[in-house]
Design a protein around this motif. Sequence first.
Motif, PDB file in Angstrom:
ATOM      1  N   PRO A  19      68.620 -17.367   9.001  1.00  0.00           N
ATOM      2  CA  PRO A  19      69.861 -17.064   9.682  1.00  0.00           C
ATOM      3  C   PRO A  19      69.063 -16.076  10.202  1.00  0.00           C
ATOM      4  CG  PRO A  19      70.332 -17.168   7.094  1.00  0.00           C
ATOM      5  CD  PRO A  19      68.700 -18.380   8.083  1.00  0.00           C
ATOM      6  N   ALA A  20      68.097 -15.088   9.286  1.00  0.00           N
ATOM      7  CA  ALA A  20      67.059 -13.786   9.911  1.00  0.00           C
ATOM      8  C   ALA A  20      67.001 -13.999  11.257  1.00  0.00           C
ATOM      9  CB  ALA A  20      65.931 -13.665   9.418  1.00  0.00           C
ATOM     10  N   LEU A  21      66.094 -15.068  11.499  1.00  0.00           N
ATOM     11  CA  LEU A  21      65.697 -15.393  13.326  1.00  0.00           C
ATOM     12  C   LEU A  21      66.742 -14.998  13.762  1.00  0.00           C
ATOM     13  CD1 LEU A  21      63.078 -18.390  11.811  1.00  0.00           C
ATOM     14  CD2 LEU A  21      62.425 -15.988  13.380  1.00  0.00           C
ATOM     15  N   LEU A  22      68.082 -16.580  14.486  1.00  0.00           N
ATOM     16  CA  LEU A  22      69.224 -15.958  14.665  1.00  0.00           C
ATOM     17  C   LEU A  22      69.877 -14.704  15.093  1.00  0.00           C
ATOM     18  CD1 LEU A  22      71.073 -19.065  13.341  1.00  0.00           C
ATOM     19  CD2 LEU A  22      70.038 -18.554  15.700  1.00  0.00           C
ATOM     20  N   GLY A  23      69.674 -13.558  13.397  1.00  0.00           N
ATOM     21  CA  GLY A  23      70.468 -12.567  13.484  1.00  0.00           C
ATOM     22  C   GLY A  23      69.199 -11.920  14.629  1.00  0.00           C
ATOM     23  N   GLU A  24      67.916 -11.780  14.435  1.00  0.00           N
ATOM     24  CA  GLU A  24      66.961 -11.149  15.500  1.00  0.00           C
ATOM     25  C   GLU A  24      67.343 -11.647  16.744  1.00  0.00           C
ATOM     26  OE1 GLU A  24      64.081  -8.056  15.941  1.00  0.00           O
ATOM     27  OE2 GLU A  24      65.653  -8.338  14.743  1.00  0.00           O
ATOM     28  N   ALA A  25      67.109 -12.802  17.135  1.00  0.00           N
ATOM     29  CA  ALA A  25      66.965 -13.134  18.639  1.00  0.00           C
ATOM     30  C   ALA A  25      68.494 -12.528  19.008  1.00  0.00           C
ATOM     31  CB  ALA A  25      67.175 -14.748  18.314  1.00  0.00           C
ATOM     32  N   GLU A  84      62.671 -16.041  22.780  1.00  0.00           N
ATOM     33  CA  GLU A  84      61.275 -16.930  21.501  1.00  0.00           C
ATOM     34  C   GLU A  84      60.557 -17.081  21.931  1.00  0.00           C
ATOM     35  OE1 GLU A  84      64.338 -20.699  23.069  1.00  0.00           O
ATOM     36  OE2 GLU A  84      62.503 -20.602  24.514  1.00  0.00           O
ATOM     37  N   ASP A  85      59.335 -16.115  22.801  1.00  0.00           N
ATOM     38  CA  ASP A  85      58.491 -15.881  22.413  1.00  0.00           C
ATOM     39  C   ASP A  85      58.237 -15.277  20.764  1.00  0.00           C
ATOM     40  OD1 ASP A  85      57.803 -17.920  24.265  1.00  0.00           O
ATOM     41  OD2 ASP A  85      57.102 -16.094  26.396  1.00  0.00           O
ATOM     42  N   ARG A  86      58.650 -14.064  20.947  1.00  0.00           N
ATOM     43  CA  ARG A  86      58.964 -13.012  20.443  1.00  0.00           C
ATOM     44  C   ARG A  86      59.193 -13.030  18.582  1.00  0.00           C
ATOM     45  NH1 ARG A  86      61.327  -6.780  21.537  1.00  0.00           N
ATOM     46  NH2 ARG A  86      60.227  -6.903  20.271  1.00  0.00           N
ATOM     47  N   LEU A  87      59.681 -14.486  18.296  1.00  0.00           N
ATOM     48  CA  LEU A  87      59.913 -14.826  17.422  1.00  0.00           C
ATOM     49  C   LEU A  87      59.340 -16.060  17.092  1.00  0.00           C
ATOM     50  CD1 LEU A  87      63.885 -14.182  17.956  1.00  0.00           C
ATOM     51  CD2 LEU A  87      62.363 -13.464  16.430  1.00  0.00           C
ATOM     52  N   GLY A  88      57.828 -16.568  17.729  1.00  0.00           N
ATOM     53  CA  GLY A  88      57.568 -17.175  17.253  1.00  0.00           C
ATOM     54  C   GLY A  88      57.783 -18.928  17.999  1.00  0.00           C
ATOM     55  N   ARG A  89      58.303 -19.483  18.825  1.00  0.00           N
ATOM     56  CA  ARG A  89      58.697 -20.292  19.267  1.00  0.00           C
ATOM     57  C   ARG A  89      57.154 -20.506  20.175  1.00  0.00           C
ATOM     58  NH1 ARG A  89      62.737 -23.710  22.107  1.00  0.00           N
ATOM     59  NH2 ARG A  89      61.432 -25.660  22.594  1.00  0.00           N
ATOM     60  N   VAL A  90      56.905 -22.415  18.904  1.00  0.00           N
ATOM     61  CA  VAL A  90      55.958 -23.130  20.063  1.00  0.00           C
ATOM     62  C   VAL A  90      56.257 -23.870  20.587  1.00  0.00           C
ATOM     63  CG1 VAL A  90      54.398 -24.287  18.907  1.00  0.00           C
ATOM     64  CG2 VAL A  90      54.966 -22.321  18.043  1.00  0.00           C
ATOM     65  N   THR A 100      61.419 -22.340  14.867  1.00  0.00           N
ATOM     66  CA  THR A 100      61.950 -21.023  14.452  1.00  0.00           C
ATOM     67  C   THR A 100      63.190 -20.586  15.189  1.00  0.00           C
ATOM     68  OG1 THR A 100      60.993 -19.472  16.247  1.00  0.00           O
ATOM     69  CG2 THR A 100      59.489 -19.953  14.179  1.00  0.00           C
ATOM     70  N   ILE A 101      62.777 -20.983  16.611  1.00  0.00           N
ATOM     71  CA  ILE A 101      64.186 -20.562  17.129  1.00  0.00           C
ATOM     72  C   ILE A 101      64.627 -21.601  19.091  1.00  0.00           C
ATOM     73  CG2 ILE A 101      63.281 -18.312  18.425  1.00  0.00           C
ATOM     74  CD1 ILE A 101      65.975 -18.266  17.745  1.00  0.00           C
ATOM     75  N   ASP A 102      65.715 -21.500  19.002  1.00  0.00           N
ATOM     76  CA  ASP A 102      66.144 -21.865  21.086  1.00  0.00           C
ATOM     77  C   ASP A 102      66.762 -20.919  20.733  1.00  0.00           C
ATOM     78  OD1 ASP A 102      65.503 -24.014  22.358  1.00  0.00           O
ATOM     79  OD2 ASP A 102      66.965 -25.180  21.310  1.00  0.00           O
ATOM     80  N   VAL A 103      66.952 -20.130  21.944  1.00  0.00           N
ATOM     81  CA  VAL A 103      68.042 -20.145  22.890  1.00  0.00           C
ATOM     82  C   VAL A 103      68.369 -20.418  24.569  1.00  0.00           C
ATOM     83  CG1 VAL A 103      68.267 -17.729  24.169  1.00  0.00           C
ATOM     84  CG2 VAL A 103      67.244 -17.569  21.837  1.00  0.00           C
TER      85      VAL A 103
END
Length: 171
Positions: A19-25, A84-90, A100-103
Amino acid sequence: MNPPREAAFSLGSNLGDSPALLGEARRLLRTTPGVREAAASSLYETSPVDVPPEFSAVRFLNAVLILEGPFDAAGWHRIAHEVEDRLGRVRDGRRNVPRTIDVDLLYCGDETVSTSALQVPHPRWHTRRFVLAPLAEVRPDAQPPGSDRTVLQTLLALDDKEDVRKTPLIW
């Protein structure tokens, strides 16, 4: 500056504080200069789709975000990758593994793009309930380029087994 055009994004997470990762994205996307948030779906808990067997029990949180801004599809794609890069997407070459995140850019106005790096509208938007349910919540009458049905019509015609449930979580 280009006139604003509507872009739809599918956001997903199943690794970390989703939820926090989606909110930050969402925050990073909507605070991009020249961008306005037009709509945001609820959060949906969803079953994984097309994942390796060892990840079949790892559920996702998904949502759709509608933005208006001056970017074409390539510009939006670049911004999505930066978020994605800022939120740690590997990106290690493996497909459909926990992240962590997919946009994903679903559509950008009436633009169509087909290159090795980008396809718009997203080539699988119309086959995935985890995209269609939140998109239908905010844009039921949208008809992305190349489609002969609205988002809601596409959702109602979908014959799949995906488990997609709206959650009370806030993002």
